[in-house]
Design a protein around this motif. Structure first.
Motif, PDB file in Angstrom:
ATOM      1  N   ARG A  50     -12.126 -10.109  16.239  1.00  0.00           N
ATOM      2  CA  ARG A  50     -12.698 -10.458  17.542  1.00  0.00           C
ATOM      3  C   ARG A  50     -14.073 -11.104  17.419  1.00  0.00           C
ATOM      4  O   ARG A  50     -14.463 -11.915  18.264  1.00  0.00           O
ATOM      5  N   THR A  51     -14.822 -10.739  16.393  1.00  0.00           N
ATOM      6  CA  THR A  51     -16.171 -11.291  16.212  1.00  0.00           C
ATOM      7  C   THR A  51     -16.192 -12.437  15.200  1.00  0.00           C
ATOM      8  O   THR A  51     -17.254 -12.989  14.906  1.00  0.00           O
ATOM      9  N   GLY A  52     -15.029 -12.790  14.659  1.00  0.00           N
ATOM     10  CA  GLY A  52     -14.935 -13.941  13.781  1.00  0.00           C
ATOM     11  C   GLY A  52     -15.514 -13.764  12.394  1.00  0.00           C
ATOM     12  O   GLY A  52     -15.926 -14.743  11.761  1.00  0.00           O
ATOM     13  N   ILE A  53     -15.539 -12.522  11.890  1.00  0.00           N
ATOM     14  CA  ILE A  53     -16.149 -12.290  10.571  1.00  0.00           C
ATOM     15  C   ILE A  53     -15.223 -11.512   9.638  1.00  0.00           C
ATOM     16  O   ILE A  53     -15.692 -10.759   8.777  1.00  0.00           O
ATOM     17  N   SER A  54     -13.919 -11.706   9.770  1.00  0.00           N
ATOM     18  CA  SER A  54     -12.982 -11.020   8.876  1.00  0.00           C
ATOM     19  C   SER A  54     -13.275 -11.352   7.410  1.00  0.00           C
ATOM     20  O   SER A  54     -13.065 -10.517   6.525  1.00  0.00           O
ATOM     21  N   HIS A  55     -13.787 -12.565   7.161  1.00  0.00           N
ATOM     22  CA  HIS A  55     -14.060 -12.993   5.786  1.00  0.00           C
ATOM     23  C   HIS A  55     -15.238 -12.242   5.151  1.00  0.00           C
ATOM     24  O   HIS A  55     -15.440 -12.313   3.941  1.00  0.00           O
ATOM     25  N   LEU A  56     -16.004 -11.515   5.971  1.00  0.00           N
ATOM     26  CA  LEU A  56     -17.165 -10.776   5.444  1.00  0.00           C
ATOM     27  C   LEU A  56     -16.828  -9.333   5.091  1.00  0.00           C
ATOM     28  O   LEU A  56     -17.709  -8.585   4.658  1.00  0.00           O
ATOM     29  N   ARG A  57     -15.594  -8.941   5.251  1.00  0.00           N
ATOM     30  CA  ARG A  57     -15.203  -7.530   5.145  1.00  0.00           C
ATOM     31  C   ARG A  57     -15.726  -6.856   3.883  1.00  0.00           C
ATOM     32  O   ARG A  57     -16.249  -5.736   3.929  1.00  0.00           O
TER      33      ARG A  57
END
Length: 249
Positions: free
Chosen positions: A106-113
């Motif tokens: 939802r916040t567009g930061i799945s790549h930062l997990r």
């Protein structure tokens, strides 16, 4: 959904060492409403938020929260020991192990997990904090200076994201901000606070109120009004953001 408020503060007052922090403040927040508290430094904005959250008790007045109200809270900043090896995922899991995937999407930061928290930008850190606030699938999002430390382009994207989250989650938003240009375009109701409520209402009404002008100045109000006019064309009849300006890049 019924029309009763999710949150209502009635005649809230608070003093500290005989100094008035808040004086006779009342507000009511309904589902899907975005309410923004603005005001000068020391106006009592963060104190009011903490009372709304139940973190501080007022000297007088009452606080009503709808039964079983789920609140997601985003603080002003994240203070962590830079030597602590904490990833974004682990940080979120400390609050809630459920809904992490959905919140990051939802916040567009799945790549930062898997990224360490100390190795991401200010704007990315704010989105991590927003993700954390979303873990509870909140009815009410409480955001204290959500765009702090974010560059001007990031501010625009973040406030548009908050508006989209309101629509997709059907939640209300109570926000504190200094970023008046962006806030005025995305807010349903503005409360101008300086220990007491100086003025409140729709952004266009507030930006022309003498109390607002005395605090922020006419030039600022005119700039806000111009931004509002430009920004009006980026919403459809339902209030959803239509990013027409992206086509002109």
């Amino acid at each position: 959904m019924n029309n009763s408020p999710l949150l209502a503060l009635n005649q809230i007052s608070l003093k500290h060492h005989q100094q008035s922090l808040l004086d006779d403040v009342s507000l009511s927040l309904s589902a899907r409403q975005i309410m923004t508290i603005i005001g000068p430094n020391g106006a009592g904005k963060s104190t009011l938020v903490k009372i709304a959250l139940g973190l501080i008790k007022p000297d007088s007045g009452t606080v009503f929260r709808q039964a079983n109200l789920r609140i997601g809270y985003m603080p002003q900043r994240l203070s962590l020991n830079p030597l602590m090896p904490l990833s974004v995922e682990r940080f979120l899991a400390m609050a809630n192990t459920r809904n992490i995937d959905t919140a990051l999407e939802r916040t567009g930061i799945s790549h930062l997990r898997k990224r360490p928290l100390h190795d991401i930008s200010g704007g990315e850190t704010q989105r991590v904090l927003l993700s954390r606030a979303l873990l509870s699938e909140p009815d009410l999002l409480v955001l204290d200076e959500p765009a702090q430390g974010v560059d001007i382009n990031g501010q625009t994207e973040l406030y548009e994201l908050i508006n989209q989250l309101r629509d997709s989650l059907g939640c209300a938003v109570l926000m504190v901000s200094h970023d008046l240009h962006w806030v005025m375009a995305q807010t349903d109701t503005v409360i101008c606070l300086n220990q007491h409520i100086c003025c409140h209402g729709h952004p266009e009404h507030v930006s022309n109120d003498p109390a607002y002008l005395s605090l922020f100045g006419r030039r600022h109000a005119e700039a806000v009004a111009l931004y509002q006019h430009d920004h009006d064309h980026q919403h459809d009849i339902h209030g959803d953001v239509v990013c027409e300006h992206h086509h002109h890049d």
